[in-house]
Design a protein around this motif. Structure first.
Motif, PDB file in Angstrom:
ATOM      1  N   THR A 198       0.807  -1.231   0.000  1.00 49.83           N
ATOM      2  CA  THR A 198       0.000   0.000   0.000  1.00 49.83           C
ATOM      3  C   THR A 198       0.833   1.270   0.000  1.00 49.83           C
ATOM      4  O   THR A 198       0.282   2.355  -0.068  1.00 49.83           O
ATOM      5  N   PHE A 199       2.122   1.148   0.074  1.00 52.98           N
ATOM      6  CA  PHE A 199       2.964   2.345   0.195  1.00 52.98           C
ATOM      7  C   PHE A 199       2.855   3.214  -1.065  1.00 52.98           C
ATOM      8  O   PHE A 199       3.047   2.741  -2.177  1.00 52.98           O
ATOM      9  N   GLY A 200       2.524   4.462  -0.887  1.00 55.30           N
ATOM     10  CA  GLY A 200       2.538   5.413  -1.980  1.00 55.30           C
ATOM     11  C   GLY A 200       1.222   5.628  -2.695  1.00 55.30           C
ATOM     12  O   GLY A 200       1.110   6.510  -3.521  1.00 55.30           O
ATOM     13  N   ARG A 201       0.208   4.845  -2.424  1.00 53.73           N
ATOM     14  CA  ARG A 201      -1.062   5.007  -3.150  1.00 53.73           C
ATOM     15  C   ARG A 201      -1.743   6.330  -2.814  1.00 53.73           C
ATOM     16  O   ARG A 201      -2.300   6.971  -3.681  1.00 53.73           O
ATOM     17  N   GLU A 202      -1.712   6.715  -1.533  1.00 48.54           N
ATOM     18  CA  GLU A 202      -2.338   7.973  -1.138  1.00 48.54           C
ATOM     19  C   GLU A 202      -1.599   9.151  -1.749  1.00 48.54           C
ATOM     20  O   GLU A 202      -2.214  10.126  -2.182  1.00 48.54           O
ATOM     21  N   SER A 203      -0.282   9.059  -1.792  1.00 45.78           N
ATOM     22  CA  SER A 203       0.486  10.177  -2.343  1.00 45.78           C
ATOM     23  C   SER A 203       0.284  10.302  -3.844  1.00 45.78           C
ATOM     24  O   SER A 203       0.307  11.393  -4.385  1.00 45.78           O
ATOM     25  N   VAL A 204       0.043   9.184  -4.526  1.00 49.24           N
ATOM     26  CA  VAL A 204      -0.231   9.239  -5.963  1.00 49.24           C
ATOM     27  C   VAL A 204      -1.561   9.935  -6.215  1.00 49.24           C
ATOM     28  O   VAL A 204      -1.680  10.778  -7.103  1.00 49.24           O
ATOM     29  N   ALA A 205      -2.575   9.617  -5.423  1.00 49.96           N
ATOM     30  CA  ALA A 205      -3.873  10.277  -5.579  1.00 49.96           C
ATOM     31  C   ALA A 205      -3.759  11.761  -5.255  1.00 49.96           C
ATOM     32  O   ALA A 205      -4.344  12.603  -5.938  1.00 49.96           O
ATOM     33  N   ASP A 253      -1.012  13.592  -5.519  1.00 48.52           N
ATOM     34  CA  ASP A 253      -0.238  14.207  -6.596  1.00 48.52           C
ATOM     35  C   ASP A 253      -1.094  14.442  -7.832  1.00 48.52           C
ATOM     36  O   ASP A 253      -0.946  15.462  -8.498  1.00 48.52           O
ATOM     37  N   ALA A 254      -1.994  13.527  -8.160  1.00 55.79           N
ATOM     38  CA  ALA A 254      -2.863  13.702  -9.323  1.00 55.79           C
ATOM     39  C   ALA A 254      -3.819  14.870  -9.114  1.00 55.79           C
ATOM     40  O   ALA A 254      -4.057  15.666 -10.023  1.00 55.79           O
ATOM     41  N   GLY A 255      -4.359  15.000  -7.906  1.00 56.06           N
ATOM     42  CA  GLY A 255      -5.239  16.125  -7.610  1.00 56.06           C
ATOM     43  C   GLY A 255      -4.494  17.447  -7.634  1.00 56.06           C
ATOM     44  O   GLY A 255      -4.995  18.445  -8.157  1.00 56.06           O
ATOM     45  N   LEU A 256      -3.303  17.458  -7.081  1.00 53.11           N
ATOM     46  CA  LEU A 256      -2.488  18.673  -7.091  1.00 53.11           C
ATOM     47  C   LEU A 256      -2.111  19.052  -8.514  1.00 53.11           C
ATOM     48  O   LEU A 256      -2.152  20.219  -8.882  1.00 53.11           O
ATOM     49  N   ARG A 257      -1.757  18.055  -9.318  1.00 51.46           N
ATOM     50  CA  ARG A 257      -1.402  18.325 -10.715  1.00 51.46           C
ATOM     51  C   ARG A 257      -2.585  18.919 -11.466  1.00 51.46           C
ATOM     52  O   ARG A 257      -2.439  19.873 -12.225  1.00 51.46           O
ATOM     53  N   SER A 258      -3.767  18.365 -11.254  1.00 51.27           N
ATOM     54  CA  SER A 258      -4.964  18.876 -11.909  1.00 51.27           C
ATOM     55  C   SER A 258      -5.251  20.316 -11.496  1.00 51.27           C
ATOM     56  O   SER A 258      -5.575  21.169 -12.330  1.00 51.27           O
ATOM     57  N   TYR A 259      -5.129  20.597 -10.201  1.00 49.26           N
ATOM     58  CA  TYR A 259      -5.376  21.947  -9.702  1.00 49.26           C
ATOM     59  C   TYR A 259      -4.361  22.938 -10.273  1.00 49.26           C
ATOM     60  O   TYR A 259      -4.722  24.023 -10.731  1.00 49.26           O
TER      61      TYR A 259
END
Length: 133
Positions: free
Chosen positions: A18-25, A27-33
């Motif tokens: 499970t390591f890194g899944r939350e940070s990927v989500a 990062d995707a939201g931050l990238r979109s914003y």
């Protein structure tokens, strides 16, 4: 000295699966914003350039900046006044009002910078614009 941003310094209940899944989500939201912010600002720069070009081509820029008197100073200082209005009132303005003031500011900067078209050639302005943006 502890660094709160270093993932090695904080204990984490993550397993290898499970390591890194939350940070990927995240990062995707931050990238979109951030992409929407950059698109918004690029649209403002585009509006500024279009307004400056149209205002200079209409002949009104020459009238104001050569023979303007007091009107010339109002046009030059209007963007500063709008920035101050936005800065001091940003906590009291609604989102729609702040966005409207941003578009008015972009147009005011275009009118204020239209005198550049009276001095330099369109080719040199375009080269400078694309080199800096």
């Amino acid at each position: 000295m502890a660094n709160g941003f270093d993932p090695r310094a904080t204990a984490s209940p993550h397993t290898a699966d499970t390591f890194g899944r939350e940070s990927v989500a995240h990062d995707a939201g931050l990238r979109s914003y951030m992409l929407s912010v950059y698109n918004y600002m690029a649209s403002g720069v585009l509006l500024t350039g279009i307004v400056a070009l149209l205002f200079a081509r209409s002949g009104m820029a020459a009238d104001i900046f050569i023979n303007g008197g007091l009107v010339k100073w109002v046009v030059i200082l209007a963007p500063l006044g709008l920035v101050m209005w936005l800065s001091f009132g940003i906590n009291r303005l609604s989102t729609g009002a702040a966005q409207a003031l941003f578009w008015v500011y972009a147009a005011a900067v275009g009118i204020s910078l239209s005198m550049i078209f009276l001095v330099y050639s369109p080719t040199s302005i375009a080269k400078t614009f694309f080199a800096t943006s």
